[in-house]
Enzyme design. Structure first.
Site, PDB file in Angstrom:
ATOM      1  N   TYR A  14     -14.485 -19.720 -43.619  1.00  0.00           N
ATOM      2  CA  TYR A  14     -13.355 -20.408 -44.262  1.00  0.00           C
ATOM      3  C   TYR A  14     -12.849 -19.588 -45.449  1.00  0.00           C
ATOM      4  O   TYR A  14     -11.640 -19.370 -45.601  1.00  0.00           O
ATOM      5  CB  TYR A  14     -13.792 -21.803 -44.711  1.00  0.00           C
ATOM      6  CG  TYR A  14     -12.698 -22.588 -45.405  1.00  0.00           C
ATOM      7  CD1 TYR A  14     -11.756 -23.308 -44.672  1.00  0.00           C
ATOM      8  CD2 TYR A  14     -12.604 -22.620 -46.795  1.00  0.00           C
ATOM      9  CE1 TYR A  14     -10.747 -24.036 -45.309  1.00  0.00           C
ATOM     10  CE2 TYR A  14     -11.598 -23.337 -47.439  1.00  0.00           C
ATOM     11  CZ  TYR A  14     -10.675 -24.047 -46.695  1.00  0.00           C
ATOM     12  OH  TYR A  14      -9.675 -24.763 -47.324  1.00  0.00           O
ATOM     13  N   LYS A  45      -9.048 -17.931 -45.789  1.00  0.00           N
ATOM     14  CA  LYS A  45      -8.046 -18.253 -46.815  1.00  0.00           C
ATOM     15  C   LYS A  45      -7.621 -16.991 -47.579  1.00  0.00           C
ATOM     16  O   LYS A  45      -6.469 -16.869 -47.996  1.00  0.00           O
ATOM     17  CB  LYS A  45      -8.579 -19.336 -47.752  1.00  0.00           C
ATOM     18  CG  LYS A  45      -8.710 -20.698 -47.058  1.00  0.00           C
ATOM     19  CD  LYS A  45      -7.361 -21.211 -46.529  1.00  0.00           C
ATOM     20  CE  LYS A  45      -7.441 -22.597 -45.939  1.00  0.00           C
ATOM     21  NZ  LYS A  45      -6.137 -23.111 -45.476  1.00  0.00           N
TER      22      LYS A  45
HETATM   23  P1  NDP Z   1      -7.710 -32.650 -43.360  1.00  0.00           P
HETATM   24  O1  NDP Z   1      -8.928 -32.284 -42.593  1.00  0.00           O
HETATM   25  O2  NDP Z   1      -7.620 -34.006 -43.972  1.00  0.00           O
HETATM   26  O3  NDP Z   1      -6.399 -32.436 -42.457  1.00  0.00           O
HETATM   27  C1  NDP Z   1      -6.259 -31.320 -41.633  1.00  0.00           C
HETATM   28  C2  NDP Z   1      -5.068 -31.550 -40.742  1.00  0.00           C
HETATM   29  O4  NDP Z   1      -4.898 -30.375 -39.925  1.00  0.00           O
HETATM   30  C3  NDP Z   1      -5.235 -32.732 -39.794  1.00  0.00           C
HETATM   31  O5  NDP Z   1      -4.035 -33.451 -39.732  1.00  0.00           O
HETATM   32  C4  NDP Z   1      -5.530 -32.083 -38.449  1.00  0.00           C
HETATM   33  O6  NDP Z   1      -5.071 -32.919 -37.388  1.00  0.00           O
HETATM   34  C5  NDP Z   1      -4.720 -30.789 -38.577  1.00  0.00           C
HETATM   35  N1  NDP Z   1      -5.190 -29.722 -37.684  1.00  0.00           N
HETATM   36  C6  NDP Z   1      -6.435 -29.193 -37.584  1.00  0.00           C
HETATM   37  N2  NDP Z   1      -6.473 -28.273 -36.594  1.00  0.00           N
HETATM   38  C7  NDP Z   1      -5.214 -28.228 -36.062  1.00  0.00           C
HETATM   39  C8  NDP Z   1      -4.620 -27.491 -35.011  1.00  0.00           C
HETATM   40  N3  NDP Z   1      -5.326 -26.608 -34.275  1.00  0.00           N
HETATM   41  N4  NDP Z   1      -3.309 -27.683 -34.736  1.00  0.00           N
HETATM   42  C9  NDP Z   1      -2.569 -28.575 -35.468  1.00  0.00           C
HETATM   43  N5  NDP Z   1      -3.083 -29.306 -36.471  1.00  0.00           N
HETATM   44  C10 NDP Z   1      -4.396 -29.138 -36.753  1.00  0.00           C
HETATM   45  O7  NDP Z   1      -7.565 -31.477 -44.458  1.00  0.00           O
HETATM   46  P2  NDP Z   1      -6.895 -31.389 -45.908  1.00  0.00           P
HETATM   47  O8  NDP Z   1      -5.735 -32.295 -46.016  1.00  0.00           O
HETATM   48  O9  NDP Z   1      -7.981 -31.440 -46.902  1.00  0.00           O
HETATM   49  O10 NDP Z   1      -6.418 -29.864 -45.876  1.00  0.00           O
HETATM   50  C11 NDP Z   1      -5.098 -29.455 -45.594  1.00  0.00           C
HETATM   51  C12 NDP Z   1      -5.010 -27.960 -45.920  1.00  0.00           C
HETATM   52  O11 NDP Z   1      -5.335 -27.747 -47.291  1.00  0.00           O
HETATM   53  C13 NDP Z   1      -5.967 -27.089 -45.107  1.00  0.00           C
HETATM   54  O12 NDP Z   1      -5.346 -25.864 -44.788  1.00  0.00           O
HETATM   55  C14 NDP Z   1      -7.114 -26.864 -46.081  1.00  0.00           C
HETATM   56  O13 NDP Z   1      -7.830 -25.690 -45.785  1.00  0.00           O
HETATM   57  C15 NDP Z   1      -6.360 -26.773 -47.390  1.00  0.00           C
HETATM   58  N6  NDP Z   1      -7.160 -27.019 -48.585  1.00  0.00           N
HETATM   59  C16 NDP Z   1      -7.790 -28.210 -48.774  1.00  0.00           C
HETATM   60  C17 NDP Z   1      -8.523 -28.423 -49.929  1.00  0.00           C
HETATM   61  C18 NDP Z   1      -9.228 -29.718 -50.217  1.00  0.00           C
HETATM   62  O14 NDP Z   1      -9.981 -29.783 -51.196  1.00  0.00           O
HETATM   63  N7  NDP Z   1      -9.009 -30.778 -49.429  1.00  0.00           N
HETATM   64  C19 NDP Z   1      -8.652 -27.379 -50.946  1.00  0.00           C
HETATM   65  C20 NDP Z   1      -7.934 -26.170 -50.652  1.00  0.00           C
HETATM   66  C21 NDP Z   1      -7.225 -26.014 -49.511  1.00  0.00           C
HETATM   67  P3  NDP Z   1      -5.685 -32.855 -35.877  1.00  0.00           P
HETATM   68  O15 NDP Z   1      -7.174 -32.768 -36.020  1.00  0.00           O
HETATM   69  O16 NDP Z   1      -5.198 -34.113 -35.214  1.00  0.00           O
HETATM   70  O17 NDP Z   1      -5.088 -31.621 -35.253  1.00  0.00           O
END
Ligand code: NDP
Length: 256
Positions: free
Chosen positions: A163, A167
């Protein structure tokens, strides 16, 4: 032009990947509140549709929820086509979808390795290419990638080597695409959040509290709504001279 009007997205169309929950939902809501019509796409098409319907009710914007797998280039093309059908073009892409596993390097499976790289790096690349094919003829567009402070630091105590590397790759891909597509009027920037309360980040787990919260200057995590304004900044004309930028929004976590 007043300064607040530079944030206005009226008449623009946006896609938010992974936009039905967590950070993505806050981004979709923020863009819609600023005036954009919004397509929400994730593998769970039903959840995407439900979130899009709710957003349309809340904001009065046109929205669409679709099934999207960012690891599948054809699915990325279909998402862009859906946005063009909704709004007549594509102005903003927010590459938010992401995947993360916690495991020491020696325990990471081949499947986990592929999933994280294909989603976080391949997905950003394929969605960006699909979007650029629509944005280049229009001579304008804004792509906002969701990176992470994990692209700059190594988180503790949880181990997540792939991961972190993914990033860092998002941040550098942001700069590479910004350079390549500047001549087409496409700006490419990234937001790098710190810890945010979502399903991905177990911010309330007591075993993580010392490293995640107590060691951080602001001594707290963020809510998704606190990251959304940074995404709106890059999505809109407010950032008209910014491209290739990575904006860290982490409550000071990475300064110590
Ligand atoms: P969540 O796990 O809550 O949400 C992730 C979303 O991505 C889901 O809606 C999921 O839906 C979708 N997703 C995953 N794989 C796929 C795919 N192959 N195609 C399309 N959609 C996909 O994560 P967060 O809201 O926490 O994170 C959102 C972003 O922010 C990410 O990139 C994460 O790395 C980044 N981030 C988060 C942090 C945190 O502390 N939460 C900190 C720093 C960065 P589904 O499974 O239905 O496809």
């Amino acid at each position: 032009m007043s300064i607040l009007s530079t944030f206005d997205l009226t008449g623009r169309t946006a896609i938010v990947t992974g936009g039905y929950r967590g950070l993505g939902l806050a981004f979709a809501r923020g863009l819609a509140e600023a005036g954009a019509d919004v397509v929400i796409g994730a593998r769970d098409g039903a959840a995407s549709q439900e979130a899009a319907r709710d957003l349309a009710e809340e904001t009065g914007r046109r929205t669409r929820g679709i099934a999207l797998d960012v690891t599948d280039p054809a699915s990325c093309e279909a998402a862009v086509a859906a946005a063009v059908e909704l709004g007549g073009g594509l102005d903003v892409l927010v590459n938010n979808a992401g995947a993360c596993f916690h495991a020491p390097a020696l325990d990471v499976t081949a499947q986990e390795l592929r999933t994280v790289l294909d989603t976080n790096v391949g997905g950003v690349f394929e969605m960006s290419r699909a979007a650029a094919r629509a944005m280049i003829p229009a001579g304008r567009g804004s792509i906002v990638n969701i990176g992470s402070m994990s692209g700059d630091i190594v988180n503790r105590p949880q181990l997540q080597p792939i991961y972190n590397a993914s990033k860092a790759a998002v941040h550098h891909l942001t700069k590479s695409l910004a350079m390549e597509w500047a001549e087409h009027g496409i700006r490419v920037n990234a937001v790098a959040p710190g810890y945010v309360k979502t399903e991905m980040a177990p911010v309330d787990d007591p075993s993580l509290r010392q490293r995640w919260i107590d060691d951080a200057p602001m001594k707290r995590y963020a809510m998704p709504e606190e990251i959304a304004p940074a995404v709106l900044f890059f999505a809109s004309d407010a950032s008209s001279f910014a491209t290739g930028s990575v904006l860290t929004v982490d409550g000071g976590y990475t300064v110590v």
